[in-house]
Design an enzyme around this catalytic site. Sequence first.
Site, PDB file in Angstrom:
ATOM      1  N   PRO A  16      38.940 -57.290  12.627  1.00  0.00           N
ATOM      2  CG  PRO A  16      41.233 -57.653  12.696  1.00  0.00           C
ATOM      3  CD  PRO A  16      39.930 -58.354  12.444  1.00  0.00           C
ATOM      4  CG  ASP A  39      28.562 -51.351  13.702  1.00  0.00           C
ATOM      5  OD1 ASP A  39      27.429 -50.874  13.666  1.00  0.00           O
ATOM      6  OD2 ASP A  39      28.932 -52.168  14.567  1.00  0.00           O
ATOM      7  CE  LYS A  61      30.795 -39.147  14.598  1.00  0.00           C
ATOM      8  NZ  LYS A  61      31.758 -38.751  15.637  1.00  0.00           N
ATOM      9  N   GLY A  92      32.231 -54.605  13.636  1.00  0.00           N
ATOM     10  CA  GLY A  92      33.684 -54.677  13.663  1.00  0.00           C
ATOM     11  C   GLY A  92      34.167 -55.536  14.820  1.00  0.00           C
ATOM     12  N   GLY A  93      35.257 -56.272  14.613  1.00  0.00           N
ATOM     13  CA  GLY A  93      35.822 -57.102  15.675  1.00  0.00           C
ATOM     14  C   GLY A  93      34.942 -58.283  15.996  1.00  0.00           C
ATOM     15  CG  ASP A  94      33.752 -61.533  19.357  1.00  0.00           C
ATOM     16  OD1 ASP A  94      33.770 -62.621  18.768  1.00  0.00           O
ATOM     17  OD2 ASP A  94      33.059 -61.308  20.377  1.00  0.00           O
ATOM     18  CB  ALA A 123      40.752 -54.492  17.773  1.00  0.00           C
ATOM     19  CG  MET A 178      36.180 -47.832  21.611  1.00  0.00           C
ATOM     20  SD  MET A 178      34.470 -48.333  21.902  1.00  0.00           S
ATOM     21  CE  MET A 178      34.672 -49.622  23.143  1.00  0.00           C
ATOM     22  N   GLY A 207      44.588 -50.801  13.144  1.00  0.00           N
ATOM     23  CA  GLY A 207      45.377 -52.023  13.121  1.00  0.00           C
ATOM     24  C   GLY A 207      44.908 -53.037  12.091  1.00  0.00           C
TER      25      GLY A 207
END
Length: 510
Positions: A16, A39, A61, A92-94, A123, A178, A207
């Site tokens: 996360p 990312d 980005k 990011g995350g899963d 997250a 998001m 977070g």
Amino acid sequence: MPEKKYGKVYLVGAGPGNPGLITYRAMEVLASCDAVCYDALVDPTLVVTLPAHIERHFVGKRAGQHSMPQPEIEALLVKLAKEGKTVARLKGGDPFVFGRGGEEALALSREGISFEVVPGVTAAVAASAYAGIPLTHRGKATYATLLTAHETSDKKEGLEVPYDKLAQFSGNTLAGYMGMGKLPGIIEELIANGMSPDTPSAVIEWGTTNRQKVAYAPVKSLPEEIERVGIKPPGLFVIGDVVGLAADMAWFTPGPLQGKRVLVTRPASQSGAMYNQLREMGATVVPAPSIEIRKHNDTEGWRQFSGIVEQGGWLVFTSENGVRYFAEFLFKNGFDWRALGRFKIASIGAGTANALKSIGLDADFMPSRFTTVALSAEFPPLLEAGQHVVRVRGNLGDEKVEEAVKEAGAIPLSLTVYETHTAELDDGIRAWVEQGPINAITFTSGSTVTSFVEQWGSEKAVELVKDAVVISIGPMTSRIAEEAGISVTTEAEPHTVEGILNSLFRVLKK
């Protein structure tokens, strides 16, 4: 025809945001891959600390630009795999929770490319936990709904989020990804369809990281609280009775340097401990190594060293890199520790002395100040005429030590065991640097200054740090910075990385 041999792609969840929450399996994959595609939300320290031979492909980005389109990312993964490479697709995350990992897996499958999914901490679970919110809790929530508020054009296929139904479910926790821009409309729809306006809710920005901010409020007034606290994307919203537990369960408090972005120019391979210490202080680490260190086998130097081993003398170490590569080459050139039995050891700095201790050696002499100037002044009286002095060094720097040795009547030998080069920064690291103002920058050597200026160009380099606290490790580094137009705020005392961190904390905490 011989069978085509493709590489393999790993769809890896980076977690996360906090790099400490990446999984062990993910770290194994990163250490062994040939290329990584990452990312914008991936912590950059996970990338800059990878072995130098690993290709970096930033697909997120960049400031002022859009992310690489999804079809192009998939094409890149296919291309790299067809070149026979092992690829880590770092997300990011899963990968399979709003990470579009499923699309990438299908693209690979269609091309006959082997892949493995390495799950990551998503997250909704991690950011909620860091905000003191359990997604489920006995008597308050028996299930949780993960949703994306950044809906696609699939609405026509009936795939939009059914807020009207979710508003009427009891015992549910809503965790939305998001959705910052659409949150006021979502809240309006939830309340209109029966959700109590007083339902506890929260939005969590960045977070699990030191940039974490949380806005807590009844759902009816959450948009106003977001504005008051100053929450910005990326953010996760959580709505449900469990949010009310945060009053007693919120536990995460970033350190006193929260909100301060600290740019570290030291080589990434040597900066792990520094990154961790800065995080513990609450700072956001901006890893932008300006130099990289490569080993250098000084064949002629080792030949001369072989000729004086029996006579002994002094070994002089002025950096941790010198210790590291000297030990490596000692064995590769047919020696062992017994070859050093007739040598005494001189060292500059606590870091160099600790590096020596780590390989079982103690320094016989250290100057009062950790500079080559102090060493050149204080070391010669210990020398005997005709004695051999081996300075273990890199390719840069002056020859003050050798000159002082020669003036004392001893015989200097320069043994170059490593080279310092300007590091290349990929688009992702450059984007991270330019993501916001730099509050502080650290220079651990003169070469980190000159290479920083070379990386960015003199105008841009000065612009990046014009409002920053600039911490230099010592007088020589400060002089080089000032000559480059970079004003030094303070010098480390003592002239060590620990001294830099102490000075940084003292100045930024004010």
